[in-house]
Design a protein around this motif. Structure first.
Motif, PDB file in Angstrom:
ATOM      1  N   LYS A 118       2.777  -3.417   1.785  1.00 52.88           N
ATOM      2  CA  LYS A 118       2.309  -4.776   2.102  1.00 52.88           C
ATOM      3  C   LYS A 118       1.985  -5.561   0.839  1.00 52.88           C
TER       4      LYS A 118
ATOM      5  N   ARG B 111       5.205  -6.814  -0.634  1.00 49.00           N
ATOM      6  CA  ARG B 111       5.676  -7.985   0.081  1.00 49.00           C
ATOM      7  C   ARG B 111       4.910  -9.238  -0.351  1.00 49.00           C
ATOM      8  N   ALA B 112       3.588  -9.109  -0.410  1.00 47.29           N
ATOM      9  CA  ALA B 112       2.750 -10.242  -0.808  1.00 47.29           C
ATOM     10  C   ALA B 112       3.114 -10.721  -2.219  1.00 47.29           C
TER      11      ALA B 112
ATOM     12  N   LEU C 297       6.064 -10.383  -3.820  1.00 50.26           N
ATOM     13  CA  LEU C 297       7.370 -11.031  -3.885  1.00 50.26           C
ATOM     14  C   LEU C 297       7.371 -12.399  -3.197  1.00 50.26           C
ATOM     15  N   ASN C 298       6.548 -12.544  -2.163  1.00 50.50           N
ATOM     16  CA  ASN C 298       6.423 -13.858  -1.539  1.00 50.50           C
ATOM     17  C   ASN C 298       6.084 -14.933  -2.562  1.00 50.50           C
TER      18      ASN C 298
ATOM     19  N   ILE D  55      -2.310 -11.072  -2.038  1.00 50.64           N
ATOM     20  CA  ILE D  55      -1.559 -12.287  -1.711  1.00 50.64           C
ATOM     21  C   ILE D  55      -2.292 -13.529  -2.211  1.00 50.64           C
TER      22      ILE D  55
END
Lengths: 240, 240
Positions: B21, B24-25, B27-28, B150
């Protein structure tokens, strides 16, 4: 200026777990009013509570609606969280811009988020005043529901909390300059005894570099005491 | 002005799912370099990939380290994501302030996050320059790992285009962390020999205070050389 917190509207959310995570994200940043429009698995949903990690008050207070129109009836302005719509003319703002607007509103605003898989559909967006789009890596732009909620809630909290300047505990107990001088005197005397300064010419420059170094450290009184203890200890053999 | 993206350092992460997770955060919001310090369940971890939702490139490039000191050796500045530490004097900044500083640095920075359950411990924080604390609802302040990542990554992405560097001479040549470590090792050895640490119990706290002090000085490579020369000189009698 009023300071009414916006409500968060989850439109046709699919998983109870994500409703719980959204509640947690809201409460982390001071948002407490959740509205649910036609959640897929009904409401209440037993998967929501555990995922909320203690934000039960948000879930307990959540209100249920059949349609988006019902859910936003009392609101003064509604932001639709989505990417820029292709076939609709709407103002598009970032979450930061949205909360700046919201802080100035006299009537409560709403932040509206769509289903996990598909996002808000055009009918939903059409009911909103403004599209809210998170600036994101164009090559990897999919945000999950709780992430989208937390970024908006975070911006709300930041804007509300008139961001304070850099907090620095060092400013709470700055050592008086006389304490620095005591440290420098002790260091100079110790270094003199050890022959650290190769020549009288270079000594002022070397001492200045050392003073500058410690000055920039913004030492507290306690830290100066510590450094003086270190110097004393390192030179102990000679004192015996 | 350079624009080096910070690396994200996950210290002793527990669940592979959370590592995914976090990837993902990252790369966002355009962060791609992940470092892992002693992940509990080893690495690679099969639970990470599915949770990354497509951010596999971040996981594939993740580098593994045994210690925090190893993981940060080449970095110019390190931010420890934690609440304000009780027994240490460190500057405390928000993620927004942190990324504003990072955008002006000539050497890569690191954002360091602790284990899910306990967060960073004092030993970890002592190695960082600055504490990074998210402004959050004081009555409900626990953020999970991916949320913390994030928010920092989001601030980085937002600031990337338009942040002006803070003018600070010290940022022109920040010493790499490995040089600090060399200084600490030398100081500890010298103090050990002189009996500075009265008891084994107190030694970790005393060393932490010293590290924190030098860390806060934002030393240049040259200044670390100077300090090492001072220590060597002060202990000279013993060497003869």
């Amino acid at each position: 200026m009023t300071d009414l917190a916006p409500v968060v509207i989850l439109v046709r959310p699919q998983l109870g777990e994500n409703i719980g995570k959204a509640a947690r994200a809201m409460l982390n940043f001071g948002l407490t009013e959740m509205r649910l429009v036609a959640p897929r698995d009904g409401w209440p949903n037993p998967a929501a509570g555990p995922a909320a990690s203690g934000a039960d008050c948000v879930l307990d207070g959540a209100r249920l609606y059949d349609t988006v129109a019902d859910a936003i009836g009392d609101l003064g302005r509604v932001y639709a969280a989505t990417v820029r719509p292709r076939d609709m003319v709407k103002p598009v703002v970032t979450p930061q811009q949205a909360v700046a607007e919201i802080h100035g509103l006299e009537r409560r605003a709403g932040l509206m988020f769509g289903p996990e898989r598909s996002g808000l559909d055009n009918e939903d967006v059409a009911l909103a005043d403004t599209v809210m789009t998170v600036p994101v890596n164009p090559d990897f732009s999919s945000l999950n529901l709780a992430q989208a909620v937390i970024l908006a809630a975070y911006e709300w909290f930041k804007a509300k909390d008139d961001t304070k300047p850099r907090i620095d505990r060092r400013q709470e107990d700055p050592a008086p300059k006389a304490h620095y001088q005591g440290l420098y005197d002790q260091l100079e005397e110790a270094l003199d005894k050890r022959g650290y300064f190769r020549s009288a010419d270079r000594k002022p420059t070397q001492m200045r570099a050392l003073k500058s170094l410690f000055q920039n450290a913004s030492l507290t009184t306690q830290e100066i005491q510590t450094l003086r203890g270190v110097i004393k200890s390192l030179t102990w053999a000679e004192r015996k």
